[in-house]
Scaffold this motif. Structure first.
Motif: not given
Length: 193
Positions: A47-56
Motif C-alpha cells: 500500500m502506498r500512503l503518499g511517499n511511504v510504501t507499506l509492504a507486507m
C-alpha cells in the motif's frame, strides 16, 4: 428472456435469486470468500500512503495464497454444494486459524474474523422445512368454491337431564337408525321419531 419463459417456470425473475439464496448458506459463503481475499492478497500486495510504501511481503507468501484460494473455493462450495456445508464450514474455521501465523495475523485479523464467522454460519445453517401442501378445494387466497356446509358438518349437542351437554356422534352405515335419537340421562337411547 420473454414473458413466456417467466410464466412457464412459475417463479418470477426477481424472485429467483431470493429463492436460490434461501436454499443454501449464502451469507456464510460470502463471508468466507471475503475472508479469503485479504489473507491471499496482503503477503503479496503493498500500500502506498503518499511517499511511504507499506509492504507486507513475507517468506510464507505461498502458504497465505493457498489458504486464501482455499477459503474462496470453500465459499463457492457452500453456495453450489450446500450438502457439504458442515465440512466446508469446519475447513474454513481451521484455515482461518492457520492463517494467523502464516498470513500476517490472518490478513490483519480481518480475513481471520470473516473466515471464522463464515465457517461458523455454514456449520450452523440448516435448510428450511418444506412448505406445507395446499389443501384441496382451496385457492391461493384461502377461499373455497364449496359452500360452508360441505366443508364442516355442524356439531349437534344433546342436553342431558343433569344440565350438561354431550356431542351426538351420528352413526354411519346400514345399521344407523332412520329416526333421530337423543341421549337419556340414564345412558339409554330413546327414539324421538
Amino acid at each position: 428472456m420473454s414473458a413466456e419463459s417467466t410464466a412457464s417456470s412459475g417463479v418470477p425473475h426477481d424472485n429467483r435469486f431470493k429463492v436460490w439464496r434461501q436454499t443454501r448458506p449464502f451469507w456464510a459463503g460470502l463471508f468466507t470468500m471475503i475472508g479469503g481475499v485479504p489473507i491471499a492478497y496482503l503477503p503479496y500486495g503493498d500500500m502506498r500512503l503518499g511517499n511511504v510504501t507499506l509492504a507486507m511481503k513475507t517468506t510464507a507468501g505461498a502458504g497465505a495464497l493457498i489458504i486464501g484460494v482455499l477459503l474462496i473455493t470453500l465459499g463457492l462450495t457452500m453456495w453450489f454444494q450446500p450438502l457439504v456445508r458442515v465440512f466446508a464450514g469446519v475447513a474454513a474455521i481451521v484455515l482461518g486459524l492457520v492463517s494467523i501465523p502464516v498470513s500476517n495475523f490472518g490478513g490483519l485479523v480481518i480475513g481471520f474474523l470473516f473466515a471464522l464467522v463464515g465457517g461458523g454460519m455454514s456449520v450452523s445453517w440448516a435448510p428450511a422445512p418444506p412448505a406445507p401442501e395446499p389443501v384441496a378445494g382451496f385457492d391461493e387466497g384461502g377461499e373455497s368454491g364449496a359452500p360452508a356446509e360441505a366443508m364442516a358438518a355442524p356439531v349437534e349437542y344433546a342436553h342431558l337431564h343433569d344440565g350438561t351437554t354431550q356431542p351426538v356422534i351420528p352413526q354411519q352405515g346400514p345399521e344407523a337408525p332412520a329416526a333421530e335419537t337423543t341421549i337419556e340421562a340414564n345412558g339409554g337411547r330413546n327414539s324421538a321419531g
